[in-house]
Design a protein around this motif. Structure first.
Motif, mmCIF file in Angstrom:
data_model
loop_
_atom_site.group_PDB
_atom_site.id
_atom_site.type_symbol
_atom_site.label_atom_id
_atom_site.label_comp_id
_atom_site.label_asym_id
_atom_site.label_seq_id
_atom_site.Cartn_x
_atom_site.Cartn_y
_atom_site.Cartn_z
ATOM 1 N N LEU A 42 0.816 -1.234 0.000
ATOM 2 C CA LEU A 42 0.000 0.000 0.000
ATOM 3 C C LEU A 42 0.840 1.270 0.000
ATOM 4 C CD1 LEU A 42 -3.021 -0.971 2.296
ATOM 5 C CD2 LEU A 42 -3.148 -0.210 -0.089
ATOM 6 N N PRO A 43 1.798 1.445 0.950
ATOM 7 C CA PRO A 43 2.569 2.701 0.940
ATOM 8 C C PRO A 43 3.468 2.842 -0.295
ATOM 9 C CG PRO A 43 3.404 1.175 2.610
ATOM 10 C CD PRO A 43 2.131 0.608 2.109
ATOM 11 N N TYR A 44 3.875 1.712 -0.902
ATOM 12 C CA TYR A 44 4.682 1.793 -2.122
ATOM 13 C C TYR A 44 3.866 2.340 -3.287
ATOM 14 C CZ TYR A 44 7.216 0.282 -6.297
ATOM 15 O OH TYR A 44 7.839 0.259 -7.525
ATOM 16 N N ARG A 45 2.584 1.940 -3.350
ATOM 17 C CA ARG A 45 1.742 2.316 -4.488
ATOM 18 C C ARG A 45 0.982 3.626 -4.278
ATOM 19 N NH1 ARG A 45 3.381 -0.008 -9.135
ATOM 20 N NH2 ARG A 45 3.066 -2.267 -9.240
ATOM 21 N N TYR A 46 0.609 3.935 -3.045
ATOM 22 C CA TYR A 46 -0.262 5.095 -2.805
ATOM 23 C C TYR A 46 0.336 6.036 -1.758
ATOM 24 C CZ TYR A 46 -3.810 2.307 -5.237
ATOM 25 O OH TYR A 46 -4.501 1.561 -6.165
ATOM 26 N N GLU A 47 0.383 7.330 -2.092
ATOM 27 C CA GLU A 47 0.824 8.325 -1.118
ATOM 28 C C GLU A 47 -0.222 8.494 -0.023
ATOM 29 O OE1 GLU A 47 1.765 11.945 -3.150
ATOM 30 O OE2 GLU A 47 3.240 10.969 -4.455
ATOM 31 N N LYS A 48 -1.487 8.484 -0.426
ATOM 32 C CA LYS A 48 -2.590 8.639 0.517
ATOM 33 C C LYS A 48 -3.475 7.388 0.426
ATOM 34 C CE LYS A 48 -6.533 11.555 1.654
ATOM 35 N NZ LYS A 48 -7.453 12.608 1.154
ATOM 36 N N ILE A 49 -3.573 6.665 1.540
ATOM 37 C CA ILE A 49 -4.364 5.430 1.556
ATOM 38 C C ILE A 49 -5.741 5.762 2.132
ATOM 39 C CG2 ILE A 49 -4.458 3.039 2.371
ATOM 40 C CD1 ILE A 49 -1.337 3.322 2.756
ATOM 41 N N ASP A 50 -6.696 6.039 1.257
ATOM 42 C CA ASP A 50 -8.010 6.496 1.707
ATOM 43 C C ASP A 50 -8.995 5.331 1.835
ATOM 44 O OD1 ASP A 50 -8.613 5.899 -0.924
ATOM 45 O OD2 ASP A 50 -8.668 7.991 -1.581
ATOM 46 N N ALA A 51 -10.212 5.654 2.246
ATOM 47 C CA ALA A 51 -11.236 4.632 2.501
ATOM 48 C C ALA A 51 -11.590 3.812 1.262
ATOM 49 C CB ALA A 51 -12.486 5.292 3.077
ATOM 50 N N PRO A 52 -11.784 4.442 0.067
ATOM 51 C CA PRO A 52 -12.101 3.626 -1.116
ATOM 52 C C PRO A 52 -11.032 2.580 -1.436
ATOM 53 C CG PRO A 52 -12.566 5.937 -1.543
ATOM 54 C CD PRO A 52 -11.860 5.884 -0.225
ATOM 55 N N ILE A 53 -9.763 2.937 -1.225
ATOM 56 C CA ILE A 53 -8.671 1.987 -1.481
ATOM 57 C C ILE A 53 -8.768 0.810 -0.517
ATOM 58 C CG2 ILE A 53 -6.156 1.669 -1.317
ATOM 59 C CD1 ILE A 53 -5.885 4.555 -2.391
ATOM 60 N N LYS A 54 -8.949 1.118 0.779
ATOM 61 C CA LYS A 54 -9.058 0.049 1.784
ATOM 62 C C LYS A 54 -10.264 -0.834 1.516
ATOM 63 C CE LYS A 54 -6.870 2.703 5.514
ATOM 64 N NZ LYS A 54 -7.114 3.412 6.799
ATOM 65 N N SER A 55 -11.384 -0.207 1.137
ATOM 66 C CA SER A 55 -12.610 -0.967 0.874
ATOM 67 C C SER A 55 -12.432 -1.902 -0.310
ATOM 68 C CB SER A 55 -13.756 0.009 0.623
ATOM 69 O OG SER A 55 -14.912 -0.678 0.218
ATOM 70 N N ARG A 56 -11.826 -1.382 -1.381
ATOM 71 C CA ARG A 56 -11.603 -2.202 -2.578
ATOM 72 C C ARG A 56 -10.695 -3.392 -2.251
ATOM 73 N NH1 ARG A 56 -12.145 -1.649 -8.572
ATOM 74 N NH2 ARG A 56 -10.897 -3.354 -9.364
ATOM 75 N N LEU A 57 -9.630 -3.132 -1.487
ATOM 76 C CA LEU A 57 -8.697 -4.195 -1.130
ATOM 77 C C LEU A 57 -9.385 -5.269 -0.292
ATOM 78 C CD1 LEU A 57 -5.925 -5.474 -0.971
ATOM 79 C CD2 LEU A 57 -5.360 -3.923 0.922
ATOM 80 N N LYS A 58 -10.178 -4.841 0.693
ATOM 81 C CA LYS A 58 -10.885 -5.795 1.550
ATOM 82 C C LYS A 58 -11.843 -6.659 0.740
ATOM 83 C CE LYS A 58 -13.839 -6.084 5.642
ATOM 84 N NZ LYS A 58 -14.748 -5.352 6.547
ATOM 85 N N LYS A 59 -12.593 -6.017 -0.162
ATOM 86 C CA LYS A 59 -13.565 -6.728 -0.996
ATOM 87 C C LYS A 59 -12.871 -7.766 -1.874
ATOM 88 C CE LYS A 59 -17.132 -5.785 -4.508
ATOM 89 N NZ LYS A 59 -17.687 -4.749 -5.414
ATOM 90 N N GLU A 60 -11.761 -7.366 -2.489
ATOM 91 C CA GLU A 60 -11.043 -8.293 -3.369
ATOM 92 C C GLU A 60 -10.478 -9.471 -2.592
ATOM 93 O OE1 GLU A 60 -8.207 -6.985 -6.164
ATOM 94 O OE2 GLU A 60 -9.424 -5.351 -6.952
ATOM 95 N N LEU A 61 -9.824 -9.189 -1.464
ATOM 96 C CA LEU A 61 -9.211 -10.266 -0.689
ATOM 97 C C LEU A 61 -10.245 -11.280 -0.222
ATOM 98 C CD1 LEU A 61 -6.538 -8.353 1.439
ATOM 99 C CD2 LEU A 61 -6.098 -10.095 -0.291
ATOM 100 N N GLU A 62 -11.402 -10.797 0.221
ATOM 101 C CA GLU A 62 -12.460 -11.704 0.668
ATOM 102 C C GLU A 62 -12.903 -12.628 -0.458
ATOM 103 O OE1 GLU A 62 -15.533 -9.204 2.188
ATOM 104 O OE2 GLU A 62 -14.539 -8.846 4.114
ATOM 105 N N LEU A 63 -13.061 -12.045 -1.635
ATOM 106 C CA LEU A 63 -13.550 -12.842 -2.766
ATOM 107 C C LEU A 63 -12.475 -13.795 -3.280
ATOM 108 C CD1 LEU A 63 -16.131 -13.236 -4.246
ATOM 109 C CD2 LEU A 63 -15.586 -11.338 -5.749
ATOM 110 N N ILE A 64 -11.233 -13.358 -3.308
ATOM 111 C CA ILE A 64 -10.126 -14.216 -3.756
ATOM 112 C C ILE A 64 -10.004 -15.432 -2.841
ATOM 113 C CG2 ILE A 64 -7.602 -14.342 -3.980
ATOM 114 C CD1 ILE A 64 -7.742 -11.356 -4.905
ATOM 115 N N LYS A 65 -10.133 -15.199 -1.527
ATOM 116 C CA LYS A 65 -10.086 -16.315 -0.571
ATOM 117 C C LYS A 65 -11.276 -17.251 -0.775
ATOM 118 C CE LYS A 65 -7.840 -13.524 3.015
ATOM 119 N NZ LYS A 65 -8.056 -12.841 4.315
ATOM 120 N N LYS A 66 -12.454 -16.667 -0.920
ATOM 121 C CA LYS A 66 -13.682 -17.463 -1.059
ATOM 122 C C LYS A 66 -13.633 -18.333 -2.310
ATOM 123 C CE LYS A 66 -18.669 -16.949 -0.557
ATOM 124 N NZ LYS A 66 -19.760 -16.002 -0.264
#
Length: 1005
Positions: free
Chosen positions: A262-286
């Motif tokens: 995250l810090p390598y790719r984004y200077e500012k880690i905002d809520a949409p970024i965190k939400s997108r990451l959480k959604k993807e990880l959940e689905l990838i695991k599932k």
């Protein structure tokens, strides 16, 4: 009752597909069937997949043969037996070993020895799993064979290879092609028996009625066999289940890596970024795709360690997880990439990752993957008989003369006037067209499996030296094996080598370069101006005439515009007529609101309501036609062409139309939208894929903008691109380079640059041997430059012929001696058949010869270059027999807008195409007298009169037209201009005048 059935995957032997075999079984009331192709398992998985539809219980085996000579048939009792058979066959294919006449000890396999082989090899000892096969043909010989004592071992083995006489004829032709002999010379032993057919079960029972125990033995054998592969919609992936050895550890690792990224790719880690990451990880695991992502991460991490450049693209580029793992450099948040294109609960297969490496680095990365993981193979594909090729092969088999074969291939005949043999060639050409010819390798697919890959098929070993499956990507996906695409491309090789050249040629500037500064490149005015003006020669994906035209029409001057252009150029958008509509909507504010359906505009506001990307089709299917995401994904897969013929695609099409009608859309609109969807077949890019391409385009454009000469040398050294090498050399000259022909003291095998001087590599000398180049370069490296021809001959082992090539191209010009004199010296110092020995301790004294005064003209040099390099280093316009009547060029087109122009051009490239009515037309790109590029179009009436006749200079008369700011010439007439006769061979009486006027003036370099 049929233990020995062949399909056309018994290469150049069988005559019909596995589906046709199942249809044949159904027609003959056969409910159990053993597929046994000759040394091949290509059809096996699809045979098992489709068998239930024909009420057939599938059984798998292999017909082991040496050539066409039978050894034995192996029949798998179960999946473990199938694995044994595949292991055995693969071992023999990999090591090119003969199949033994006696089968090894198998645990879960039945072995059937053909009747004739038992007699021939005098087999007497049979294991519990071994049997003797009796065909209908063998029944009359059985009582006299001495094999009746083996009553418990006798089974019915009626081979199935043909359906009818036509199949048998096709088989004989295939055998003749395989043996490269005339059909009349085909040995009888190379053919199967004509009666290798399937008969109704009752007929078979009657034929064996005297020996009922044979049928009983056969039925007992068949009933002990069962094979299963999961082709259900809910099937689990067969790829490596866990990267670390534990699914829980995999999940911890992928989360850790993402949060580190995250810090390598984004200077500012905002809520949409965190939400997108959480959604993807959940689905990838599932979905169970964690190991798939981690394996891709492992591959690119190894590339980082080795300093290899790569581009990650495909639908996986829509993923923030892939972005954080550095599998791709595409930010899905910046581009608002459609998550459901990348992954959704309805899709069984993981997203596509195409990882492109330099063509030089790809073999190393492939080797790494095979060493790093356990069950690895390249994905196979089938090379089929193509129309022209099969006509040529059949023509040879029937003994037609080459001229008559060419007539058939080119279609220059009247069908009613063809003789019987030619008609047979065409008839069987149509029959064999599309059938498998031989096994090959998928462009980049690699399988990494949880189970041994021989669980699914045998593997063969093509020249690349890596085990390769005997099935293709479609059936691999059906059974749950998803490929990793590891591809090689020259664009990355150009970027990598360009940086190496910059480090050598401009070391101070190199320290300031960060080729991964994509964010900076996107804002760079110099780079964006190159795109806007289409000055993109040599740059990845944006250098073709069609792309140059599109960039000008769209006035693209930014990254997002280039992403769109990368997809708009694809044939799907153009075919639907939406490329033109997109340009119109882009250039005319308000047109989108006027022309687009409100729902379409709402779905795709960024592309003016025009479908451009693969995910647009999913969006339209989901929002416009109310299909669920699973059904929309079927459309996406159908678009790729892989599943287009399947019934599931047709069902989705029907539902698309019926849903739209329920929403009361008019049929005209429904079918207009559907046609746009259908036109994407096999061509549409995912947006992330286009964005990945655009990243590489920006990297190459940066190098062209700031290090143009170094970049052009890298382009040439990596095999060029869309154009011939001479045009990249021409472009380098236009950018300020001085071009030198190959030189003994300054040239390498490849091109090199010193300041602004480019020395062409010796690789361009067509007939110069590689070993000679290596000797010259190695000697120069160890002992310094050569001082004279004599010094060169003392130090380099070379033949007269090879030395003559170097002298003729003026590679000894540093000596100041005329090349005619050097050639005389060479022939006097070396006899024609002599090769100098290796350099001696004391160089010999060279005799001085009295040689007459000789001169070389610039025209002779130009023609030597044409012969040896394939192009000359002067302007080709200097070689015209008559000088141009005017100096018109690209710079004058605006002045002639909507008027006729007379203009000369040196041919760069021609695109031959056809109108929707099938009439021929041409688009041609040329270089004018000033070195600038212009474009022409020959519409069908003109194309019917005038032909491009290869390289050279053409004079055009035509109307200058403009479309969306892009100028081109609609040709009215044209003529190829003649060059001066070659002064080296021309009759002096006819060429003396031309030589006098041209040879004394320097030709423009």
């Amino acid at each position: 009752m049929y233990l020995n059935c062949h399909t056309y995957y018994s290469m150049r032997f069988g005559t019909f597909s596995e589906i046709e075999l199942l249809q044949l079984a159904q027609q003959n009331h056969v409910t159990q069937l053993v597929l046994t192709d000759i040394n091949n398992t290509s059809a096996c998985l699809n045979f098992v997949r489709k068998a239930p539809e024909f009420n057939v219980s599938p059984i798998l085996g292999i017909d082991f043969r040496n050539g066409v000579k039978p050894c034995f048939v192996g029949i798998a009792k179960n999946n473990e037996g199938y694995l044994e058979l595949n292991d055995f066959l693969s071992h023999h294919l990999h090591h090119e070993l003969e199949i033994p006449t006696k089968a090894p000890i198998f645990k879960e396999v039945f072995v059937v020895y053909p009747f004739e082989q038992v007699l021939l090899n005098e087999l007497q000892d049979f294991g519990d799993n071994e049997f003797i096969g009796i065909s209908l043909n063998n029944l009359r010989k059985l009582p006299f064979s001495g094999l009746m004592e083996f009553k418990d071992k006798l089974v019915a083995q009626q081979p199935v290879t043909f359906r009818n006489k036509q199949d048998f004829n096709a088989h004989r032709l295939l055998r003749a092609i395989d043996n490269n002999v005339l059909l009349s010379k085909l040995p009888k032993e190379e053919e199967a028996e004509e009666d290798e057919k399937m008969y109704p079960i009752q007929n078979l029972a009657i034929a064996f009625s005297e020996y009922p125990f044979i049928l009983e033995n056969t039925e007992r054998l068949l009933n002990q066999c069962s094979i299963h592969f999961d082709f259900s919609k809910g099937r689990k992936p067969q790829n490596l289940k866990s990267y670390t050895g534990s699914i829980k550890e995999d999940e911890k690792l992928i989360e850790k890596l993402c949060y580190e990224g995250l810090p390598y790719r984004y200077e500012k880690i905002d809520a949409p970024i965190k939400s997108r990451l959480k959604k993807e990880l959940e689905l990838i695991k599932k979905m169970g795709f964690v190991s798939y992502f981690l394996i891709n991460w492992d591959i690119v991490s190894e590339a980082h360690r080795r300093g290899f450049y790569y581009i990650g693209r495909g639908s996986g580029a829509n993923s923030i997880v892939a972005y954080l793992l550095r599998i791709t450099d595409v930010d899905p948040m910046e581009l608002d990439l459609y998550f459901e294109r990348f992954i959704n609960l309805y899709r069984a297969n993981p997203p596509d990752f195409d990882i492109d490496f330099s063509w030089k680095d790809r073999p190393t990365m492939t080797q790494y993957i095979f060493e790093r993981f356990n069950h690895v193979a390249l994905l196979g594909t089938y090379v089929t008989f193509k129309e022209r090729g099969v006509i040529r092969e059949l023509g040879k088999v029937f003994g037609l003369p080459p001229q008559e074969i060419d007539v058939l291939i080119e279609g220059r005949y009247n069908p009613s006037k063809l003789d019987g043999v030619s008609k047979l060639v065409l008839k069987y050409g149509r029959l064999l067209k599309g059938k498998p010819n031989y096994l090959s390798i998928h462009a980049g697919g690699i399988l990494i499996s949880e189970k041994p890959l021989h669980w699914f098929s045998a593997t063969h070993l093509p020249p690349k030296g890596f085990p390769t499956t005997q099935y293709d990507m479609v059936i691999a996906e059906d059974v749950g094996l998803y490929k990793f695409d590891i591809l090689g491309q020259r664009g990355l090789g150009k970027i990598k080598e360009a940086l190496e050249i910059v480090a050598y040629n401009q070391p101070k500037e190199f320290d300031k370069v960060d080729i991964h500064n994509i964010k900076g490149f996107k804002k760079d005015l110099a780079i964006n101006n190159l795109i806007k003006t289409a000055q993109c020669m040599g740059c990845f994906y944006v250098e073709s005439p069609a792309m140059r035209m599109l960039l000008k029409k769209l006035e693209v001057d930014n990254y997002l515009g280039l992403v769109a252009a990368s997809s708009i150029i694809r044939p799907g958008v153009a075919k639907s007529g939406m490329m033109r509509e997109y340009i119109l909507r882009h250039r005319n504010e308000g047109r989108a609101e006027e022309k687009a359906h409100p729902v379409m505009l709402d779905i795709m506001p960024d592309t003016y309501g025009v479908m451009v990307y693969q995910e647009d089709v999913i969006k339209v299917a989901h929002h416009f036609a109310d299909l669920d995401l699973g059904e929309a994904d079927v459309l996406r897969r159908g678009m790729s062409g892989k599943f287009r013929s399947r019934e599931e695609f047709q069902k989705v099409k029907d539902k698309f139309i019926s849903n739209c009608r329920k929403k009361e859309y008019p049929d005209t609109l429904i079918f207009e939208i559907w046609n746009q969807v259908a036109s994407f077949a096999g061509y549409a890019f995912a947006k992330g894929h286009s964005a990945s391409y655009a990243v590489e385009s920006y990297q190459s454009l940066f190098l062209r903008a700031y290090f143009p000469l170094e970049y052009m040398v890298a382009v040439l050294n990596n095999g060029g691109g869309f154009y011939r090498s001479e045009f990249y050399i021409h472009d380098a000259r236009m950018l300020g380079a001085t071009i030198h022909p190959p030189c003994i003291n300054n040239s390498m095998a490849v091109n090199r640059i010193e300041g602004k001087h480019i020395y062409l590599g010796m690789m361009y000398l067509r007939d110069l041997e590689k070993r000679v180049m290596e000797r010259i370069i190695l000697e120069r490296f160890h002992n310094g430059n050569f001082s004279s021809l004599e010094d060169f001959l003392d130090r380099v082992f070379i033949s007269v012929e090879q030395l003559s090539i170097l002298i003729r191209i003026d590679a000894f010009r540093f000596t100041g001696v005329n090349k005619h004199e050097l050639l005389w010296k060479t022939h006097l110092m070396l006899s024609k058949n002599d090769r100098l020995e290796h350099p001696k301790l004391f160089p010999p004294k060279h005799q001085k010869f009295q040689i007459p005064q000789l001169n070389t003209t610039s025209l002779e040099t130009a023609f030597e270059q044409l012969e040896l390099l394939g192009f000359c280093l002067c302007s080709p316009f200097d070689l015209l027999a008559e000088p141009p009547k005017n100096s018109n060029g690209q710079r004058d087109l605006q002045h002639y807008l909507n008027k006729n122009i007379d203009i000369y051009g040196y041919l760069v490239t021609v695109k031959n195409t056809s109108t929707h009515t099938g009439k021929r037309m041409h688009f041609a790109t040329l270089v004018d007298q000033h070195g600038e590029v212009f474009d022409t179009v020959l519409f069908p009436p003109v194309a019917a009169k005038y032909y491009f006749r290869g390289k050279g200079i053409y004079r055009f008369y035509g109307k200058v037209v403009e479309e969306f700011g892009f100028l081109s010439i609609e040709v009215i007439k044209m003529k190829k201009e003649d060059y001066i006769p070659d002064p080296r061979y021309a009759d002096m009486k006819t060429s003396k005048k031309l030589l006098n006027t041209k040879s004394n003036s320097e030709l423009k370099e």
